[in-house]
Every structure is written in structure tokens, then in C-alpha cells.
Design an enzyme around this catalytic site. Sequence first.
Site, mmCIF file in Angstrom:
data_model
loop_
_atom_site.group_PDB
_atom_site.id
_atom_site.type_symbol
_atom_site.label_atom_id
_atom_site.label_comp_id
_atom_site.label_asym_id
_atom_site.label_seq_id
_atom_site.Cartn_x
_atom_site.Cartn_y
_atom_site.Cartn_z
ATOM 1 N N GLU A 182 -1.094 15.758 -0.385
ATOM 2 C CA GLU A 182 -1.639 17.121 -0.535
ATOM 3 C C GLU A 182 -1.392 17.748 -1.913
ATOM 4 O O GLU A 182 -0.998 18.906 -2.016
ATOM 5 C CB GLU A 182 -1.077 18.025 0.575
ATOM 6 C CG GLU A 182 -1.324 17.442 1.954
ATOM 7 C CD GLU A 182 -0.670 18.234 3.094
ATOM 8 O OE1 GLU A 182 -0.083 19.276 2.831
ATOM 9 O OE2 GLU A 182 -0.772 17.784 4.251
ATOM 10 N N GLU A 298 -4.385 11.094 9.858
ATOM 11 C CA GLU A 298 -3.748 12.102 10.730
ATOM 12 C C GLU A 298 -4.760 12.706 11.692
ATOM 13 O O GLU A 298 -4.739 13.912 11.966
ATOM 14 C CB GLU A 298 -3.096 13.207 9.872
ATOM 15 C CG GLU A 298 -2.079 12.679 8.882
ATOM 16 C CD GLU A 298 -1.323 13.774 8.134
ATOM 17 O OE1 GLU A 298 -1.376 14.948 8.545
ATOM 18 O OE2 GLU A 298 -0.667 13.434 7.137
#
Length: 397
Positions: A182, A298
Amino acid sequence: MLQKRVLTRRRSFLLGMGAFTVAGGLMHLHNRMQAIGIEQRNFTVMGDTLRDRHTPLRDRAAAKGLLYGATSSHLRLSSDKIFAAHFAQECAILVPEWELKWGTLRPSPDRFNFEPGDWLLKFARQHNMLFRGHTLVWHKNLPQWFTDKVDSRNAEQMLRQHIETVVKHYAGQVHSWDVVNEAVFPQDGRSDGLRQWPWLQFLGPDYIDLAFRTAAEADPKALLVYNDYGLDYDTWKDEAKRGAVLKLLERLKSRGTPIHAFGMQAHLRADETRFNAKKLKAFLRNIAELDLKILITELDVTDKKLPKDINVRDRLVAGMYEDYLSTVLDEPAVIAVLTWGLSDKYTWLAKEKPRKDRAPVRTLPLDARLSRKLAWNAIARAFDRAPKRDVQHRETA
Ligand code: 9MR
């Protein structure tokens, strides 16, 4: 008889949905359901025998050269034996949800606590599962001491030391590492789209290259991954992020950074109508053309904004799994699908995206009682229909 059952199912579905649209006024959801023909989909899992129809996800994926697995934790797998058995049955790869993050691993600057992570690695090996590393560099879950102890003078040494210690500890036993997680956040306003946070502030954008090089030296066998979220839909926000992620990956590849794969988190929303298969495929193709593999890392589907009716929720959630997976699995560079949890009994979404009506969330392949639900069928069907890959998945040593 069958026809009658279908009609009854359809009627109850429409009733559940009707009450919702009238009450909630969410016409866009109604439109999505019509556009994707959700009422007509049957989510039937095919197979010649009953046994075939019950084949676990890991075997269905493996039949196509794909890996299926999920995240879980030491706490859950060690205390809930029935859950652990289901986990081992369905998953070919295990991702530690908390154990390898800075906050858990480093109670103090000079102490590493590998115990929970080691327990998970042992569990994975005992059940013939691969093991994934998540994550070495992330702006969240940092220990409290981080701000006091890390500064521009020691940042490089701290980052190197962390990666060397952790990656060497598991060297040769990890399928893949989310080296950087991220790091792209266009809302921070930088022209390169990178997130403003301590490592960037102390080391400049090169911290990403440094992290990958250090990881590659510490474990030359692991697949090194850049992992990110918010890339899935046809919105200006996701579009900006796709552009910035692609730029980052291009930059890394052009300077010879040892990066091998891109991790697409895929935290999806069942009420989202702006799904655009063409754009998603084009994005994945661009990544594949950089000679990177792709992992869906995810995957889950929140039901936060759906009506309470379980039948309606399960169908819409399953529909999103099916649309998404059938699109991404068309891209041959996609080699793995990991869900962020296996059962609704244990999902971060229960706490972080709870429903207003407080009904338990229904977001993962198994329900809270560990029974397979339509989301499981949708994933199974997507694997069954996926083109076969020609990849050798690395075994843990
Ligand atoms: O599921 C995880 C949740 O239990 C933790 O509280 C949180 C902070 O460590 O991280 C969650 O997992 C995140 C993952 O590590 C990175 N991508 C987003 C996931 C959901 O927030």
C-alpha cells in the site's frame, strides 16, 4: 418440482430485495441485479459425482495450475480445531493475518517475537500448505516505539535490519513476500502518486527499491511482491490508483529492482455497480506485460450495504465473486487467489465494516458455522472454468 423450487426461490429473493429497495431506495442495486442476471444464476457446482462436487477449493485451483489459500492467525488456528481442519482442507497456502507485521513481530526495537509466525509455518507444513510472508513495509500496524526511535539518520539501517532479520529467519520456506504494501496513495498529492509516510519522508521514493533489494538478498528463492488495494472498479479514484501503481511498477522494473509479482488485494463491495471487466483486464494485461506475475491476495466481498435478507445477500456476494474471478482468471499471469479469511466466523469486516442492522456479515466462502455457501460455489465455479496455467508453484523447503 425443480421448477417450483426455482420459482419459490426467485419469489423470496424478489420479496427480500423489493422490501429493501422500497425501504432503502437503493435502485442502483436493483439495476445491478438485473444487469448481471443475479436472480437467474444458480451457482451450481458441477461434477460427475457427489464427491467431485465436494472437491475442496485447493484441489479445484490446483487442477488449473492455480493456488488457492487464505489468511488466518495463530490465535484462531490453534484454538479452534474444527476451523483449523476446514482451513487445511480448503487451502493450499496460508497467510499470517497479524504475526509478521511490525506491530506484532517487534514488541521493542531490539526484540523480534517469531513464535506465533513460527507456529503458523509449522501448521502450514504439517498440512502440506505453502506459507506467505505479509508484510515487511506498511504504514499501518507499526509498533508504538516506531515514531520515537526511527528518524532520518537511522532509517536506512532500521529498514535493512528489519527486512534482513525477518526474511532470513524464514528464508527458503516462504512462497512469496509482500515486500511493500500500500505505498501508492494518489490522494496525498505527489506527482508520482506515492504515499507520504515516514519511510518516504526519511529515504525518498528509493525506499521501495531498497526494500526489494534487501529482501532478494536475504531470500533469493521467495517471490517478491508489491501489494495494493483500491484498484478494482470503474471509478475515478480507482482509475487514478491503477495509473499510479502501473507507473510505480514500470519504474521499478526499468531500474532492475528484483520484483517478481503484483498483489491485487481485491477487497470488493457487493453493492458496487461500477464493475468494468474490460478495464480490469486491460490493467492486469499491462502488469503482465512488465513480466510480472499477479496474485489476488486479499479477496473478500463486503455485504455492508445490502439488505438483511440472507438469500439476497448471499446471491449478490456470490455474484461479485463470480464476476470478478471469471474476469481476472482470464489473465494467464494470475497464478493465485487468496481470500482474506475463510469463514464469516473470523473476518476483519465484522469489526471494521459492520452492518448498521448488526446482522452478522456474510462475506467469505464459508459461513460462521463453517458450511460452504454460495460464495464458495462461485469461487469453485470460477476455478473450474479458468484456463489452465502452466506454472510450477514453488514448494517450501
Ligand atoms: O485483517 C487485518 C486486521 O485484523 C488488522 O487489524 C489490520 C491491521 O493490522 O490488518 C488487516 O489486514 C489488512 C492487511 O494486512 C493489508 N490490507 C488490508 C487488510 C484489511 O485491513
